[in-house]
Design an enzyme around this catalytic site. Structure first.
Site, PDB file in Angstrom:
ATOM      1  N   CYS A  12       1.556  -5.459 -52.222  1.00  0.00           N
ATOM      2  CA  CYS A  12       0.888  -4.278 -51.660  1.00  0.00           C
ATOM      3  C   CYS A  12      -0.319  -4.733 -50.853  1.00  0.00           C
ATOM      4  O   CYS A  12      -0.631  -5.918 -50.793  1.00  0.00           O
ATOM      5  CB  CYS A  12       0.471  -3.299 -52.745  1.00  0.00           C
ATOM      6  N   CYS A  15      -2.967  -7.030 -52.235  1.00  0.00           N
ATOM      7  CA  CYS A  15      -2.656  -8.468 -52.205  1.00  0.00           C
ATOM      8  C   CYS A  15      -3.177  -9.092 -50.914  1.00  0.00           C
ATOM      9  O   CYS A  15      -3.805 -10.157 -50.934  1.00  0.00           O
ATOM     10  CB  CYS A  15      -1.148  -8.690 -52.304  1.00  0.00           C
ATOM     11  N   ASP A 424      -6.233  -2.318  -8.751  1.00  0.00           N
ATOM     12  CA  ASP A 424      -6.305  -3.202  -7.591  1.00  0.00           C
ATOM     13  C   ASP A 424      -5.254  -2.694  -6.596  1.00  0.00           C
ATOM     14  O   ASP A 424      -4.299  -2.015  -6.985  1.00  0.00           O
ATOM     15  CB  ASP A 424      -5.988  -4.633  -8.036  1.00  0.00           C
ATOM     16  N   ASP A 622      -3.188  -7.877 -10.914  1.00  0.00           N
ATOM     17  CA  ASP A 622      -2.123  -8.873 -11.030  1.00  0.00           C
ATOM     18  C   ASP A 622      -2.471  -9.990 -12.001  1.00  0.00           C
ATOM     19  O   ASP A 622      -1.675 -10.892 -12.226  1.00  0.00           O
ATOM     20  CB  ASP A 622      -1.740  -9.443  -9.658  1.00  0.00           C
ATOM     21  N   ASP A 626      -7.886 -10.810 -10.178  1.00  0.00           N
ATOM     22  CA  ASP A 626      -8.573  -9.690 -10.832  1.00  0.00           C
ATOM     23  C   ASP A 626      -9.022 -10.028 -12.252  1.00  0.00           C
ATOM     24  O   ASP A 626      -9.442  -9.132 -12.994  1.00  0.00           O
ATOM     25  CB  ASP A 626      -7.641  -8.471 -10.886  1.00  0.00           C
TER      26      ASP A 626
END
Length: 733
Positions: A12, A15, A424, A622, A626
């Site tokens: 669970c 843990c 862009d 791209d 950028d």
């Protein structure tokens, strides 16, 4: 150093929290994150301070193991759980019939009838309970170990609850043996056995659901072919894909999958890249074109040079990104982890308080034990631990199947808040490749104009010139050799073709050479006003016409911007291009705000301005020029075929060349967070409602008690309901 390890033994979220706490306090470990749903540890550490073996040792000391993948398990986890459930049910069902059947008028053999042989009746129940406890021994091993380490988890609740039932039953047997036969009707063996059986069933259903939720990763792994054909020397041989080396010539026939990434060296075909990019149309492949591994060769024979193999291929990087995304917790997930860490000890305390409180109020021992067991069982935090990671795992996998790579749960959570998308221009809103989009001829035909202009530009390396040459080649025009070639920076070119003086360029070069441009001036200005680059061609000082070159917007850009607008997201375009071109492209795409003539650093400043206005921004570019803006924005989205730089600088990578995936990514984010909130409501709401009832709140006002068996069934149902709700994300489109 970053490392991911497969953890075994977790049951669970408590843990996973225990492992994180154990590792994060060790000197040399910068960060340790455990994803309970994928059962993986992602750890960043300083190799000079701590080794991987020491990390493994710390995990082992915490009571968990590492799956090194050296030996293949004969059975999957869900198969083992199914066998455990069947064995438990074989003993639990008759136990239920014996313990409760007489209440429904079902006759029992005289030898075990509680009215005549109460001791046999009680002993038979104990003997039927023991095999169920042995089958569920792992609950006790892990639960008690965690209790000793002061880090109780779900198994601790199950262990204490069921052991309390059995211990009380054994105590009752001693009382029966001493003559107190009435207590034979107050046994809880069937509660312990049924709880263990129902919990095992819940675990089995949970394992099945978790398997389905990680199916996207498995499907991605299966995309790559296992065997490939390569040419080494003069021989064609078949090798395992893992053995392909960089530089090998790979041979792929129609219908076969490309095993690795590379570049076509021979042949012509088309490729189905839909599983990687989301592009439904086949992509033409000729010499010099790139190949993406795991895509399908449609209809031609191809040979290509292997350039990226193994972990460097696009599909391998996608798998790595998706796995990392699933391990990167969203803030909402960290909240659930913190709650889980406190939840279990609080529940144990509430169970003790309730049992002691009812005893003080004068209730019997069996009443108090019922209260204690019910609280312990109904409060198991399975659903709480699975609520967030399962939804994130499914969402990132679903995104990958649709060509959208989301690098983490935190990014997935943040993306749903985006209100401004910043784009862009070149290569993002537009195709990124200039093409001839208009021809105006005077003093001759279009083909004559193109022949002279392309012949002159053939010696130029300018992208605009290349587009004119491509247009001439498309029309199969014969091009001539140039003499006395001269490139004039920022203006154009001058050359001699077939003894004729040819000048190609802008207005300034025409003015420099004293050429009268009245015949083409209006058309030149019209092309320029439309955002196109206009090129005049003059032969022997007489204009032949104007050629318009532009980077056209992608066919999908306008629709994508409209989709974002309908989702309440404002669009802004940032570009280094001139004002006229920028405004023309923005108008065509449906973008109301455009900022032009920007350097990369200026784009960062523009995004900062938006952020200062309180906007949550997504920069879409791209991923190469950028990169600074992608990093500055709240969410960076790279458009393209998944270059290395794009993957490094962006938070989200769209594998398809186009911006339509931006709206899809944001919608997926919103759907995921909505799903997580629903899951947390089920998990928290269930416990908030169930615990007071289990403590006997209704009984105070004359209502019923919550039977421990019903509590166990409800607890299992809560986990399955949360997982089922998360699986609805697989329907997202």
């Amino acid at each position: 150093m970053e490392k991911s390890l497969k953890i075994t033994g977790m049951t669970c979220s408590a843990c996973s929290g225990r492992i994180e706490r154990a590792l994060n306090k060790i000197d040399g470990i910068d960060e340790a994150k455990v994803n309970f749903a994928t059962e993986k540890l992602y750890v960043t550490f300083n190799e000079s301070k701590i080794s991987e073996n020491e990390i493994v040792s710390a995990i082992t000391k915490a009571g968990y193991g590492i799956d090194k993948g050296q030996k293949k398990e004969k059975m999957q986890p869900h198969q083992k759980l199914l066998i455990r459930f069947i064995i438990s049910a074989i003993f639990a069902v008759p136990l239920m019939i014996i313990s409760m059947g007489h209440m429904l008028g079902m006759p029992l053999p005289h030898a075990v009838d509680p009215m005549y042989n109460p001791l046999n009746y009680a002993l038979l129940q104990l003997f039927l309970t023991i095999p169920v406890m042995i089958t569920g021994i792992m609950f006790y091993i892990k639960g008690i170990k965690n209790l000793i380490h002061l880090s109780p988890n779900m198994d601790s609740l199950i262990s204490i609850g069921s052991l309390a039932s059995v211990a009380y039953g054994i105590y009752a047997i001693t009382r029966i043996n001493n003559g107190d036969t009435a207590i034979a009707m107050e046994l809880y063996f069937e509660s312990a056995a049924t709880i263990l059986t129902l919990i095992t069933l819940g675990k089995y259903l949970e394992a099945i659901s978790k398997g389905k939720s990680s199916q996207a990763i498995k499907e991605l792994i299966e995309l790559s072919p296992k065997i490939a054909t390569v040419r080494r020397g003069n021989k064609e041989i078949q090798v395992k894909t893992d053995y392909i080396k960089v530089g090998d010539t790979v041979i792929v026939k129609p219908g076969e999958k490309f095993p690795v990434d590379g570049t076509v060296t021979l042949g012509s075909s088309s490729a189905d890249e839909s599983m990687i990019t989301g592009e439904s149309m086949p992509i033409p492949k000729n010499v010099g074109d790139s190949i993406i591994g795991a895509t399908v060769n449609k209809n031609g024979y191809l040979e290509y040079k292997a350039e990226k193999v193994g972990a460097d291929t696009a599909i391998a990087q996608i798998i790595r990104l998706v796995e990392e995304a699933q391990g990167n917790k969203a803030p909402i997930a960290r909240l659930a982890d913190k709650v889980s860490a406190w939840f279990v000890p609080i529940v144990i305390a509430l169970a003790i308080i309730a049992a002691v409180g009812w005893k003080i109020a004068g209730e019997s021992n069996d009443f108090c034990i019922t209260i204690f067991i019910s609280v312990m069982v109904i409060a198991c935090p399975c659903a709480l631990g699975l609520a967030t990671p399962t939804a994130i795992m499914i969402a990132t996998g679903q995104g990958a199947k649709n060509g959208i790579l989301i690098k983490g749960g935190d990014i997935l959570e943040k993306a749903q808040k985006i209100d401004t998308a910043v784009f862009d221009k070149t290569g993002t809103i537009t195709c990124g490749v200039p093409v001839v989009t208009g021809i105006y001829a005077v003093n001759g035909s279009e083909n004559e104009l193109l022949t002279y202009a392309a012949s002159a530009e053939k010696s130029s390396e300018h992208p605009l010139g290349e587009s004119i040459v491509r247009e001439a080649e498309k029309r199969n025009l014969e091009l001539f050799e140039c003499e006395d070639f001269e490139a004039v920076s920022g203006m154009g070119i001058r050359t001699t073709i077939k003894s004729r003086n040819v000048i190609v360029g802008n207005m300034r070069i025409m003015e420099k050479h004293g050429i009268d441009t009245k015949s083409v001036k209006n058309q030149f200005e019209e092309f320029s006003a439309d955002g196109k680059t206009a090129v005049i061609c003059a032969v022997d000082s007489i204009p032949c016409g104007v050629i318009a070159v532009s980077d056209e917007i992608r066919p999908s850009s306008k629709k994508a911007i409209e989709s974002l607008k309908s989702s309440g997201i404002e669009s802004v375009m940032l570009t280094g291009d001139n004002k006229q071109t920028a405004l023309a492209i923005a108008h065509k795409a449906g973008i109301s705000k455009a900022v032009y003539e920007l350097l990369p650093a200026d784009k960062v400043s523009e995004i900062k301005k938006l952020q200062q206005q309180g906007k949550i921004t997504a920069m879409v570019g791209d991923g190469i020029n950028d990169a600074p803006a992608l990093v500055q924005s709240d969410i960076g989205i790279a458009v393209g075929s998944g270059t290395d730089i794009a993957m490094e600088s962006a938070d989200i990578v769209l594998m398809k060349d186009g911006i339509e995936g931006v709206d899809t990514a944001i919608r997926l984010s919103r759907a995921t967070i909505r799903n997580i909130k629903q899951n947390l409501f089920w998990a928290f709401g269930y416990n908030a409602l169930g615990i007071p009832i289990a403590m006997g709140l209704l009984h105070i006002f004359g209502g019923p008690l919550l039977n421990p068996m019903i509590a166990a069934a409800c607890m299992s149902f809560s986990s399955v309901s949360v997982l089922s709700n998360a699986l609805r994300l697989k329907k997202f489109r």
